[in-house]
Design a protein around this motif. Structure first.
Motif, PDB file in Angstrom:
ATOM      1  N   GLU A  32      -0.138  -6.930  -1.513  1.00 46.00           N
ATOM      2  CA  GLU A  32      -0.244  -6.828   0.060  1.00 46.00           C
ATOM      3  C   GLU A  32       0.099  -5.285   0.449  1.00 46.00           C
ATOM      4  OE1 GLU A  32       2.217  -9.869   1.849  1.00 46.00           O
ATOM      5  OE2 GLU A  32       0.667 -11.297   1.628  1.00 46.00           O
ATOM      6  N   ALA A  33       0.672  -4.755  -0.402  1.00 39.84           N
ATOM      7  CA  ALA A  33       1.000  -3.117  -0.073  1.00 39.84           C
ATOM      8  C   ALA A  33      -0.179  -2.266  -0.476  1.00 39.84           C
ATOM      9  CB  ALA A  33       2.327  -2.812  -0.735  1.00 39.84           C
ATOM     10  N   VAL A  34      -0.984  -2.746  -0.912  1.00 43.77           N
ATOM     11  CA  VAL A  34      -2.282  -2.046  -1.314  1.00 43.77           C
ATOM     12  C   VAL A  34      -3.044  -1.424  -0.018  1.00 43.77           C
ATOM     13  CG1 VAL A  34      -4.707  -1.571  -2.429  1.00 43.77           C
ATOM     14  CG2 VAL A  34      -2.383  -2.761  -3.756  1.00 43.77           C
ATOM     15  N   PRO A  35      -3.277  -0.075   0.119  1.00 38.57           N
ATOM     16  CA  PRO A  35      -3.698   0.300   1.367  1.00 38.57           C
ATOM     17  C   PRO A  35      -5.041  -0.054   1.459  1.00 38.57           C
ATOM     18  CG  PRO A  35      -3.547   2.041  -0.152  1.00 38.57           C
ATOM     19  CD  PRO A  35      -2.738   0.919  -0.815  1.00 38.57           C
ATOM     20  N   LYS A  36      -5.524  -0.489   2.781  1.00 37.17           N
ATOM     21  CA  LYS A  36      -7.137  -1.009   3.101  1.00 37.17           C
ATOM     22  C   LYS A  36      -7.787   0.086   3.151  1.00 37.17           C
ATOM     23  CE  LYS A  36      -5.538  -5.502   3.726  1.00 37.17           C
ATOM     24  NZ  LYS A  36      -5.687  -6.210   2.560  1.00 37.17           N
ATOM     25  N   SER A  37      -7.455   1.544   3.323  1.00 39.63           N
ATOM     26  CA  SER A  37      -8.215   2.701   3.057  1.00 39.63           C
ATOM     27  C   SER A  37      -7.315   3.726   2.536  1.00 39.63           C
ATOM     28  CB  SER A  37      -8.599   3.150   4.537  1.00 39.63           C
ATOM     29  OG  SER A  37      -7.849   3.564   5.371  1.00 39.63           O
ATOM     30  N   ILE A  38      -8.044   4.622   1.964  1.00 44.45           N
ATOM     31  CA  ILE A  38      -7.423   5.707   1.197  1.00 44.45           C
ATOM     32  C   ILE A  38      -7.610   7.226   1.920  1.00 44.45           C
ATOM     33  CG2 ILE A  38      -7.079   6.883  -1.074  1.00 44.45           C
ATOM     34  CD1 ILE A  38      -7.986   4.095  -2.364  1.00 44.45           C
ATOM     35  N   ASP A  39      -6.288   7.831   2.060  1.00 44.63           N
ATOM     36  CA  ASP A  39      -6.507   9.254   2.560  1.00 44.63           C
ATOM     37  C   ASP A  39      -5.625  10.031   1.555  1.00 44.63           C
ATOM     38  OD1 ASP A  39      -4.225   8.830   3.645  1.00 44.63           O
ATOM     39  OD2 ASP A  39      -4.899   8.494   5.630  1.00 44.63           O
ATOM     40  N   ILE A  40      -5.728  11.449   2.058  1.00 43.94           N
ATOM     41  CA  ILE A  40      -4.799  12.382   1.233  1.00 43.94           C
ATOM     42  C   ILE A  40      -3.350  11.912   1.228  1.00 43.94           C
ATOM     43  CG2 ILE A  40      -4.491  14.058   3.140  1.00 43.94           C
ATOM     44  CD1 ILE A  40      -4.680  16.054   0.721  1.00 43.94           C
ATOM     45  N   ASP A  41      -3.002  11.313   2.677  1.00 44.35           N
ATOM     46  CA  ASP A  41      -1.506  11.086   2.637  1.00 44.35           C
ATOM     47  C   ASP A  41      -1.287   9.800   1.943  1.00 44.35           C
ATOM     48  OD1 ASP A  41      -0.620  13.034   4.449  1.00 44.35           O
ATOM     49  OD2 ASP A  41      -1.509  12.228   6.099  1.00 44.35           O
ATOM     50  N   LYS A  42      -2.223   9.036   1.712  1.00 49.90           N
ATOM     51  CA  LYS A  42      -1.843   7.743   0.908  1.00 49.90           C
ATOM     52  C   LYS A  42      -1.593   8.134  -0.638  1.00 49.90           C
ATOM     53  CE  LYS A  42      -2.519   4.396   3.832  1.00 49.90           C
ATOM     54  NZ  LYS A  42      -3.128   5.069   4.900  1.00 49.90           N
ATOM     55  N   PHE A  43      -2.347   9.272  -1.079  1.00 48.76           N
ATOM     56  CA  PHE A  43      -2.383   9.852  -2.267  1.00 48.76           C
ATOM     57  C   PHE A  43      -1.009  10.296  -2.574  1.00 48.76           C
ATOM     58  CE2 PHE A  43      -6.699   9.484  -3.851  1.00 48.76           C
ATOM     59  CZ  PHE A  43      -6.689   9.205  -4.982  1.00 48.76           C
ATOM     60  N   TRP A  44      -0.494  10.815  -1.472  1.00 46.47           N
ATOM     61  CA  TRP A  44       0.943  11.459  -1.642  1.00 46.47           C
ATOM     62  C   TRP A  44       2.255  10.398  -1.384  1.00 46.47           C
ATOM     63  CZ3 TRP A  44       4.115  14.756  -3.164  1.00 46.47           C
ATOM     64  CH2 TRP A  44       5.429  14.722  -2.769  1.00 46.47           C
ATOM     65  N   THR A  45       2.068   9.449  -0.644  1.00 48.88           N
ATOM     66  CA  THR A  45       3.101   8.529  -0.442  1.00 48.88           C
ATOM     67  C   THR A  45       3.236   7.424  -1.558  1.00 48.88           C
ATOM     68  OG1 THR A  45       1.706   6.967   1.134  1.00 48.88           O
ATOM     69  CG2 THR A  45       2.927   8.523   2.005  1.00 48.88           C
ATOM     70  N   HIS A  46       1.935   7.004  -2.234  1.00 46.85           N
ATOM     71  CA  HIS A  46       1.774   6.280  -3.271  1.00 46.85           C
ATOM     72  C   HIS A  46       1.992   6.946  -4.634  1.00 46.85           C
ATOM     73  CE1 HIS A  46       0.173   3.487  -0.241  1.00 46.85           C
ATOM     74  NE2 HIS A  46       0.449   2.627  -0.937  1.00 46.85           N
ATOM     75  N   GLY A  47       2.015   8.543  -4.429  1.00 48.25           N
ATOM     76  CA  GLY A  47       2.235   9.116  -5.738  1.00 48.25           C
ATOM     77  C   GLY A  47       3.414   9.929  -5.870  1.00 48.25           C
ATOM     78  N   ARG A  48       4.167  10.015  -4.926  1.00 47.09           N
ATOM     79  CA  ARG A  48       5.193  11.133  -4.737  1.00 47.09           C
ATOM     80  C   ARG A  48       6.569  10.495  -5.785  1.00 47.09           C
ATOM     81  NH1 ARG A  48       6.716   9.428   1.419  1.00 47.09           N
ATOM     82  NH2 ARG A  48       7.248   7.185   0.962  1.00 47.09           N
ATOM     83  N   ASP A  49       6.545   9.023  -6.010  1.00 49.32           N
ATOM     84  CA  ASP A  49       7.572   8.554  -6.589  1.00 49.32           C
ATOM     85  C   ASP A  49       7.396   8.321  -8.246  1.00 49.32           C
ATOM     86  OD1 ASP A  49       6.185   6.389  -6.301  1.00 49.32           O
ATOM     87  OD2 ASP A  49       7.756   4.976  -6.445  1.00 49.32           O
ATOM     88  N   LYS A  50       6.060   8.704  -8.755  1.00 49.74           N
ATOM     89  CA  LYS A  50       5.715   8.190  -9.758  1.00 49.74           C
ATOM     90  C   LYS A  50       6.304   8.981 -11.264  1.00 49.74           C
ATOM     91  CE  LYS A  50       3.361   4.742  -8.539  1.00 49.74           C
ATOM     92  NZ  LYS A  50       3.790   4.827  -7.118  1.00 49.74           N
ATOM     93  N   PRO A  51       6.529  10.037 -11.017  1.00 46.70           N
ATOM     94  CA  PRO A  51       7.510  10.928 -12.108  1.00 46.70           C
ATOM     95  C   PRO A  51       8.799  10.380 -12.387  1.00 46.70           C
ATOM     96  CG  PRO A  51       6.246  12.423 -10.647  1.00 46.70           C
ATOM     97  CD  PRO A  51       6.106  11.329  -9.903  1.00 46.70           C
ATOM     98  N   CYS A  52       9.551   9.634 -11.141  1.00 50.74           N
ATOM     99  CA  CYS A  52      10.513   9.029 -11.269  1.00 50.74           C
ATOM    100  C   CYS A  52      10.576   7.734 -12.429  1.00 50.74           C
ATOM    101  CB  CYS A  52      11.168   8.468 -10.114  1.00 50.74           C
ATOM    102  SG  CYS A  52      11.330   9.434  -8.615  1.00 50.74           S
ATOM    103  N   TRP A  53       9.131   7.262 -12.631  1.00 50.78           N
ATOM    104  CA  TRP A  53       9.266   5.916 -13.649  1.00 50.78           C
ATOM    105  C   TRP A  53       8.584   6.264 -14.865  1.00 50.78           C
ATOM    106  CZ3 TRP A  53      10.502   1.343 -11.118  1.00 50.78           C
ATOM    107  CH2 TRP A  53      10.708   1.310  -9.716  1.00 50.78           C
ATOM    108  N   SER A  54       8.420   7.640 -15.292  1.00 50.73           N
ATOM    109  CA  SER A  54       7.737   8.019 -16.348  1.00 50.73           C
ATOM    110  C   SER A  54       8.771   7.670 -17.556  1.00 50.73           C
ATOM    111  CB  SER A  54       7.235   9.434 -16.275  1.00 50.73           C
ATOM    112  OG  SER A  54       6.660   9.806 -17.540  1.00 50.73           O
TER     113      SER A  54
END
Length: 275
Positions: A32-54
């Protein structure tokens, strides 16, 4: 063959749903958290934490990622890309991730790190560096910006056949601390891909998704050949997911996010077996 695999997936889904109801609720929440549409801000908000999980256990990743909530600046990639968050990597090499290898120059970055307790981002400065590199790249025509723009304008340009190669190229442009798995983690949260981690890899093999790989391949062999298998796992799981009717979130455009989480939990919760 494909119908058999989809049928086996539904068996797996029901096993997770009935055997681990709390985790099934997490599947629903993520879908349900998957965005219905994608823009540059979505790429940021969904990507900013990903290095934390590597390359780290989930509970530790959660602890590290939670530190991002301590500064509102992380809501904007432009702020993190500013001089106030400058961090310099002093040298490349085998030990590049060590904390002494980073000089914190920006006032905001320095104050932020000083406010943190041990065990979070303060213990892994390279992860904060990777987050800032992504912010810089996201606003740069020589960085990931053209690739992001292309996906926003032509979302179907990402296919199961090209997505792993695309992820590797994106990682190179995103900067140090990014790899194909981390990029696919970002794309997973956007509903576009799956994250080829240890559990997804094992589940894909046990489901018989990889035609040239026996479903009873020992776990030790699966883990040892991760680099080879991941390039096969990502397109195979996506192709199957596109044939699955979303269950966790019936209004979802596709079941990619659902399938990723269900297969991960099937392995993580100890249900894994050859089907």
């Amino acid at each position: 063959m494909q119908n058999d695999i989809v049928s086996r997936y539904y068996d797996v889904l029901n096993e997770v749903k009935n055997g681990a109801p709390a985790e099934w609720n997490n599947v629903i929440a993520l879908c349900e958290a998957v965005p219905k549409s994608i823009d540059i801000d979505k790429f940021w908000t969904h990507g900013r934490d990903k290095p934390c999980w590597s390359n780290i256990r989930v509970p530790v990743g959660e602890r590290i990622a939670s530190d991002l909530n301590r500064s509102k600046d992380f809501n904007s990639f432009n702020l993190i890309a500013s001089d106030a968050w400058e961090i310099v990597m002093l040298a490349r090499g085998p030990k590049w991730k060590s904390n002494p290898n980073f000089k914190v120059v920006g006032d905001s970055a320095n104050k932020f790190l000083l406010s943190l307790s041990r065990g979070g981002l303060a213990s892994y400065k390279w992860r904060l560096y990777a987050i800032r590199q992504y912010a810089l790249s996201l606003g740069n025509e020589d960085g990931v910006l053209p690739m992001v723009r292309s996906v926003i304008e032509r979302p179907h340009s990402l296919t199961s056949e090209n997505i792993y190669t695309w992820s590797k190229r994106f990682a190179e442009k995103a900067g140090a601390g990014w790899g194909a798995t981390t990029v696919n983690h970002l794309l997973t949260d956007l509903g576009l891909s799956v994250k080829p981690d240890l559990h997804l890899r094992r589940s894909a093999v046990r489901l018989g998704l990889l035609q040239s790989i026996p479903s009873n391949l020992p776990v030790e062999e699966i883990d040892k050949n991760s680099a080879k298998l991941d390039q096969m796992v990502v397109p195979a799981v996506i192709n199957m997911a596109l044939r699955v009717t979303p269950t966790a979130s019936p209004t979802s455009t596709n079941a990619i996010r659902e399938v990723d989480k269900v297969l991960m939990e099937w392995s993580r919760m100890g249900f894994l077996r050859a089907l």
